[in-house]
Design a protein around this motif. Structure first.
Motif, PDB file in Angstrom:
ATOM      1  N   SER A  76       0.850  -1.204   0.000  1.00 24.75           N
ATOM      2  CA  SER A  76       0.000   0.000   0.000  1.00 24.75           C
ATOM      3  C   SER A  76       0.873   1.236   0.000  1.00 24.75           C
ATOM      4  CB  SER A  76      -0.889   0.034   1.253  1.00 24.75           C
ATOM      5  OG  SER A  76      -1.640  -1.158   1.374  1.00 24.75           O
ATOM      6  N   ALA A  77       0.285   2.310  -0.541  1.00 24.56           N
ATOM      7  CA  ALA A  77       0.946   3.605  -0.433  1.00 24.56           C
ATOM      8  C   ALA A  77       0.864   4.062   1.006  1.00 24.56           C
ATOM      9  CB  ALA A  77       0.281   4.598  -1.361  1.00 24.56           C
ATOM     10  N   MET A  78       1.610   5.081   1.342  1.00 23.15           N
ATOM     11  CA  MET A  78       1.633   5.554   2.713  1.00 23.15           C
ATOM     12  C   MET A  78       0.271   6.044   3.168  1.00 23.15           C
ATOM     13  SD  MET A  78       4.599   4.864   3.808  1.00 23.15           S
ATOM     14  CE  MET A  78       4.486   5.713   5.368  1.00 23.15           C
ATOM     15  N   ASN A  79      -0.571   6.473   2.212  1.00 18.82           N
ATOM     16  CA  ASN A  79      -1.913   6.918   2.583  1.00 18.82           C
ATOM     17  C   ASN A  79      -2.921   5.781   2.644  1.00 18.82           C
ATOM     18  OD1 ASN A  79      -2.194   6.276  -0.082  1.00 18.82           O
ATOM     19  ND2 ASN A  79      -2.849   8.338  -0.755  1.00 18.82           N
ATOM     20  N   GLY A  80      -2.463   4.532   2.414  1.00 15.13           N
ATOM     21  CA  GLY A  80      -3.330   3.373   2.518  1.00 15.13           C
ATOM     22  C   GLY A  80      -3.875   2.886   1.213  1.00 15.13           C
ATOM     23  N   ASP A  81      -3.607   3.592   0.101  1.00 19.05           N
ATOM     24  CA  ASP A  81      -4.123   3.137  -1.189  1.00 19.05           C
ATOM     25  C   ASP A  81      -3.466   1.824  -1.580  1.00 19.05           C
ATOM     26  OD1 ASP A  81      -5.709   5.341  -1.278  1.00 19.05           O
ATOM     27  OD2 ASP A  81      -4.323   6.527  -2.528  1.00 19.05           O
ATOM     28  N   ALA A  91      -5.445  -2.188   5.085  1.00 16.26           N
ATOM     29  CA  ALA A  91      -4.181  -1.453   5.102  1.00 16.26           C
ATOM     30  C   ALA A  91      -3.736  -1.252   6.540  1.00 16.26           C
ATOM     31  CB  ALA A  91      -4.351  -0.117   4.401  1.00 16.26           C
ATOM     32  N   CYS A  92      -2.464  -1.108   6.736  1.00 12.21           N
ATOM     33  CA  CYS A  92      -1.920  -0.923   8.084  1.00 12.21           C
ATOM     34  C   CYS A  92      -2.439   0.392   8.660  1.00 12.21           C
ATOM     35  CB  CYS A  92      -0.400  -0.924   8.029  1.00 12.21           C
ATOM     36  SG  CYS A  92       0.376  -0.670   9.651  1.00 12.21           S
ATOM     37  N   PRO A  93      -3.088   0.361   9.807  1.00 11.88           N
ATOM     38  CA  PRO A  93      -3.632   1.610  10.374  1.00 11.88           C
ATOM     39  C   PRO A  93      -2.557   2.500  10.975  1.00 11.88           C
ATOM     40  CG  PRO A  93      -4.078  -0.245  11.820  1.00 11.88           C
ATOM     41  CD  PRO A  93      -3.444  -0.816  10.598  1.00 11.88           C
ATOM     42  N   TRP A  94      -1.329   1.976  11.118  1.00 12.07           N
ATOM     43  CA  TRP A  94      -0.254   2.773  11.730  1.00 12.07           C
ATOM     44  C   TRP A  94       0.863   3.010  10.727  1.00 12.07           C
ATOM     45  CZ3 TRP A  94      -1.807  -1.976  13.969  1.00 12.07           C
ATOM     46  CH2 TRP A  94      -2.776  -1.846  14.973  1.00 12.07           C
ATOM     47  N   ALA A  95       0.496   3.210   9.463  1.00 13.75           N
ATOM     48  CA  ALA A  95       1.518   3.335   8.412  1.00 13.75           C
ATOM     49  C   ALA A  95       2.480   4.488   8.682  1.00 13.75           C
ATOM     50  CB  ALA A  95       0.833   3.527   7.050  1.00 13.75           C
TER      51      ALA A  95
END
Length: 441
Positions: A76-81, A91-95
């Motif tokens: 995933s991208a850092m924004n969760g995409d 997606a990781c909730p603590w990215a």
């Protein structure tokens, strides 16, 4: 047996739980390492943006390790995409808080209703746009962290085999012990005449069976003796009571003057009272035997006290009395020892002629202590001698319990009492009653 098997079951359950926890820890550690390997494999495949989107799943699936082919992944991208992998994996909730160094963080998430153990790390993708940070996630089912029964069974098979063997051993051991106890019980239900005869159990129980048989026989013998004694005592008490009743009836009818019948009644009452006192002495004697409490007693003092007590009888017959005493102690009970000396001395006074001689001698030897009560009576017939110590067997004018009580008191104090005719020039000149402690030379 239930307690033994129950304790064994608790031990097996405790060991099973401990092994399950240890195995669970090992599986959890192995899964975490597996996820770290998967993250490394994904990172290795992320060479540029195109490889990340197209070739990463194929690379992961082609790894030779079986564990890696079971791992679910997501990039995933850092924004969760979503960029690649399984879109169902959240997606990781603590990215944004993942370390820039790429150290993975582990947590629990849910994928289509299944709990998953997830490892997430920040990686940098090299490509046309330069270094781009992305989040790489690798996930495996949480159920793989918990040992299944087949795996646990493989680990615990030796334990369960040992437990089963112990159950068999306990069962057989308790069965054998119960069989031995049943044999001992059968032997005790029918006490043999000789110790331990009729018993075919283990030798370890033979002393116990023998001891119980001895106690059983002793109790039965005592009960039989008490039954015979009560029967004889009731018969002996019935006689003076019948005489007293006859005397009372004669006095009430006026057939006999009161001045004549009252002394007779007094004599009858004294006889019955003497018999009752001796019966009470037997009761005290039985208590002494059962307590087994013997203390050193000053025999000289006991003899002096008895002489003072019977002094009126000595004076009434004008008997010349002598006391030849030596100071020593004997094991016994002062009260019952006084009863023994009193009975022997009263018997000697009764049989001694008026104006005759009676005496007590206390004699101490190397291995033997003796108390001798002697008189100048007519002696004892040889035909009567063997039964004198039997209850209610008496010579002329006696009650019939005195000598029996004497022998029982002596026996309870580890002593013996015997009667001997004293002779001189082939003629009987008196009787010696000898109470002895210890063995002669």
């Amino acid at each position: 047996m239930l307690w033994l098997l129950g304790g064994l079951a608790l031990v097996v359950a405790a060991v099973t739980l401990w092994q399950a926890l240890q195995l669970q820890d090992r599986l959890a550690l192995a899964q975490d390492e597996q996820l770290a390997v998967a993250l490394a494999a994904l990172t290795q495949s992320v060479i540029d943006q195109r490889t990340l989107l197209i070739d990463a799943p194929a690379y992961l699936a082609a790894q030779p390790a079986e564990g890696l082919r079971r791992v679910t992944f997501r990039v995933s991208a850092m924004n969760g995409d979503w960029l690649a992998g399984d879109q169902g994996l959240p997606a990781c909730p603590w990215a944004t808080s993942l370390p820039g160094s790429g150290t993975p963080e582990r947590y629990v998430a849910q994928l289509r209703g299944t709990l998953m153990r997830v490892a997430a790390a920040q990686r940098h993708v090299s490509g046309e746009r330069g270094g781009t940070p992305v989040v790489v996630q690798a996930a495996a089912p949480m159920a793989e962290r918990w040992p299944g029964w087949p795996l646990l069974w493989d680990t615990l098979k030796p334990l369960y085999a040992a437990a089963a063997a112990m159950v068999v051993v306990v069962w057989m051991g308790v069965g054998m012990a119960l069989a031995w106890i049943n044999r001992a019980r059968a032997a005790l239900d029918q006490p043999a005449e000789t110790p331990s005869s009729g018993y075919d159990g283990p030798a370890e129980l033979a002393p116990l069976v023998e001891r119980v048989q001895v106690l059983y026989r002793a109790e039965h013998q005592w009960v039989d003796e008490q039954r015979r004694f009560l029967a004889d005592a009731s018969h002996q008490l019935r006689t003076p009571m019948a005489v007293l009743r006859t005397q009372l009836q004669a006095a009430m009818a006026g057939d006999t003057p009161a001045a004549e019948v009252l002394p007779q009644m007094l004599h009858t009452v004294d006889r019955a009272a003497g018999l009752a006192d001796q019966l009470l002495s037997l009761t005290k004697l039985e208590q002494l035997k059962r307590r087994g409490e013997l203390q050193p007693v000053d025999l000289r003092q006991v003899a002096r006290d008895v002489v003072l007590e019977v002094a009126p009888l000595i004076a009434a017959k004008r008997i010349d009395f002598t006391l030849d005493e030596a100071g020593f102690h004997v094991p016994g009970d002062a009260t019952m020892l006084g009863e023994l000396v009193r009975n022997l001395l009263a018997n000697a006074i009764h049989h001694a002629p008026a104006g005759g001689r009676v005496g007590i001698v206390l004699r101490q030897g190397a291995q033997r202590l003796e108390l001798i009560v002697w008189d100048e009576g007519p002696g004892i017939d040889d035909a009567v001698m063997p039964r004198l110590f039997h209850p209610f067997a008496a010579t002329r004018g006696g009650i019939g319990l005195g000598l029996s009580i004497c022998r029982q008191i002596a026996g309870s104090m580890d002593a013996s009492v015997e009667l001997y005719n004293r002779t001189e020039a082939g003629k009987v000149i008196g009787v010696d009653a000898v109470v002895a402690w210890g063995q002669g030379p």
